[in-house]
Write an enzyme that holds these catalytic residues in place. Structure first.
Site, PDB file in Angstrom:
ATOM      1  CE1 TYR A 467      -2.847  -3.276   1.024  1.00  0.00           C
ATOM      2  CE2 TYR A 467      -1.942  -3.015   3.219  1.00  0.00           C
ATOM      3  CZ  TYR A 467      -2.656  -3.761   2.305  1.00  0.00           C
ATOM      4  OH  TYR A 467      -3.186  -4.979   2.669  1.00  0.00           O
ATOM      5  CG  HIS A 468       3.888   1.818   1.491  1.00  0.00           C
ATOM      6  ND1 HIS A 468       4.810   1.034   2.169  1.00  0.00           N
ATOM      7  CD2 HIS A 468       2.882   2.044   2.369  1.00  0.00           C
ATOM      8  CE1 HIS A 468       4.367   0.800   3.399  1.00  0.00           C
ATOM      9  NE2 HIS A 468       3.208   1.406   3.545  1.00  0.00           N
TER      10      HIS A 468
END
Length: 530
Positions: A467-468
């Site tokens: 999730y980055h």
């Protein structure tokens, strides 16, 4: 009001900061548009509510990638926040700044003068209220509350001890003088509840010069020639326009901001022509340079039942946890699940920690969507500085359609090698005391997965995002960069992008805190020049 000084698109981590900081001046008016709801229900406030928000279409974009050629053609799930607070309203709340060398690299090697560690440290301190650390590296009194885990699971502490048995030193503060080591993460949490950017910067703020419009899906930046004049959006079936007398600020994140630029005529001219979009500025790098932390997980059953599980015992634990949470804001429901972790070097020759681990006292697979009905633990591992580059593009000129997301994972061979080494290191962590005596069957990768070929096949079959995503509207001093060093979009006037998409390269850690700091710095720039 139909016209404001500034119109902000996206009420996420950066958008909330800008809206708050700019409207501290009563003479500045701001309209904040957010595609998701403003209401903060219990699934957002309660940390363990991430199990719901991870798949809630009302608060999550629920994106999917293009089939990944290096991951067996899989379309990966990409959750992104769609609510006030953005992804900080649905994330794991881990507060990590990254390594100071990451920002020095931005400044010295990637053309971002003024964005070195010493330039940004004052903004990290300004944004932070750290409940434990009071040294020169931390802040007190800032909007973003940073706290230790409220009720950490005993297995999280065992993980830190197991790392010590592997000669990985303990670290009380990953944001202190030294990042390397193992410890419990600090979290963006207050009194047992999530502290998103919205909770920290805007909740309870009542200013006549700030208007928040939720459920507003931006469809296009309006232009007069090459000057941005406002934003068109769709709300409850109606088409609306809001005017920006000074600037439009895009804060939609690494996915939505480049998509909106392209829908508005800013991107690669030939690609936009294919969709019949009138060109405002030919900027081929819009959507390019996209980077993300690819993650692989080791999942073990446990012989004891200390962690959470989707079992009868787990349900009973959940009932007790509900009582603890309602009475005292303590217990399991205050957990972000990823309570402990480590930063390590994949080889002794690495100059910086290049692997990050997140330890969860629960057996988890496919972002928790594949519910494993057994007690266990999950150890996530990601390569902190991948060399692969992907892109964000358009699938359709329809602004309501999802964008094209192609992370191009494992395009560079080094990225695969890092994950193989990381998996082996992770296994040694779980095999060390005191965790060792609690470990049962290894579910993933599985006991038969040992040699390089088997590990490679496992990674291609199971790796997922952590999730980055960043970098799709790259900042730089060169003319090919999408935005300049003040985050102004090149080739047009009155338009900035202020979010994780402007990062020239990934930092070594979770990306929420750096995104907030980007907005803090640009807010200062704008207030100085207003």
């Amino acid at each position: 009001m139909a016209a404001f000084d500034y119109v902000i698109v996206g009420g996420g981590s950066a958008g909330c900061v800008l809206a708050s900081r700019l409207t501290e001046d009563p003479d500045v008016s701001v309209c904040l548009l957010e595609a998701g709801p403003a209401k903060q229900d219990s699934s957002v406030r309660m940390p363990a509510g991430i199990m719901k928000t991870m798949k809630d279409p009302n608060r999550n974009w629920l994106f999917r990638t293009e089939p990944q050629k290096n991951l067996n053609g899989r379309e990966l799930f990409w959750p992104r926040g769609k609510a006030m607070g953005g992804s900080s309203a649905v994330n794991g709340m881990v507060y990590i700044r990254g390594h100071r060398a990451d920002y020095d690299r931005w400044s010295a090697q990637e053309g971002c003068t003024g964005w070195a560690w010493e330039d940004l440290l004052p903004y990290f301190r300004r944004s932070e209220n750290n409940e434990r650390f009071t040294d020169d590296l931390h802040g007190q009194g800032g909007p973003l509350n940073v706290a230790d885990p409220r009720s950490p699971n005993p297995m999280s502490r065992m993980y830190v001890e197991a790392c010590a048995a592997n000669q990985i030193a303990g670290n009380e503060d990953f944001n202190g003088p030294r990042q390397e080591g193992a410890g419990l993460y600090q979290l963006t949490q207050k009194n047992g509840e999530r502290c998103s950017a919205y909770h920290g910067y805007l909740e309870g703020v009542d200013r006549p010069n700030l208007e928040i419009i939720d459920l507003a899906h931006a469809t296009r930046v309006a232009f007069d020639g090459t000057r941005a004049t406002g934003v068109e959006y769709r709300r409850q079936g109606q088409h609306e326009t809001v005017t920006a007398n000074a600037e439009v600020l895009l804060c939609g994140g690494a996915v939505n901001s480049p998509q909106l630029l392209q829908l508005s005529g800013i991107g690669a001219g030939a690609e936009l022509a294919e969709f019949g979009i009138d060109l405002i500025a030919d900027r081929p790098q819009v959507g390019r340079n996209m980077q993300d932390h690819l993650d692989v997980s080791i999942v073990n059953r446990t012989t004891t039942k200390l962690g959470f599980a989707f079992t009868l015992r787990g349900i009973l634990m959940g009932l007790k946890a509900t009582r603890d949470y309602r009475r005292n804001r303590t217990g399991l429901l205050t957990s972000n699940f990823a309570e402990a972790g480590a930063f390590v070097r994949s080889t002794p020759e690495e100059p910086l920690p290049d692997l990050q681990y997140h330890f969860l006292p629960v057996a988890s697979d496919q972002h928790g969507q594949n519910r494993i009905r057994a007690h266990g633990v999950t150890l996530h591992c990601c390569d902190l500085r991948p060399k692969s580059r992907g892109r964000i593009g358009l699938k359709s000129p329809d602004p309501m359609a999802d964008p094209l997301i192609d992370p191009n994972y494992l395009d560079h061979a080094d990225d695969l090698e890092k994950l193989k080494r990381g998996t082996r290191i992770g296994r040694s962590m779980l095999a060390a005391p005191p965790l060792k005596q609690h470990m049962g069957e290894e579910m993933f990768p599985g006991r038969d997965v040992e040699d390089d070929a088997a590990l490679e096949a496992f990674i291609r079959r199971k790796a997922e995002t952590i999730y980055h995503p960043v970098g799709s509207c790259r900042m730089g001093s060169d003319q090919d960069s999408v935005v300049d060093l003040d985050c102004r979009v090149r080739g047009v006037e009155g338009l900035r992008v202020v979010d994780a998409s402007v990062m020239p390269s990934l930092i070594g850690g979770n990306t929420n805190a750096p995104t907030i700091v980007i907005a803090e710095k640009i807010a200062d720039v704008m207030r100085t020049k207003h």
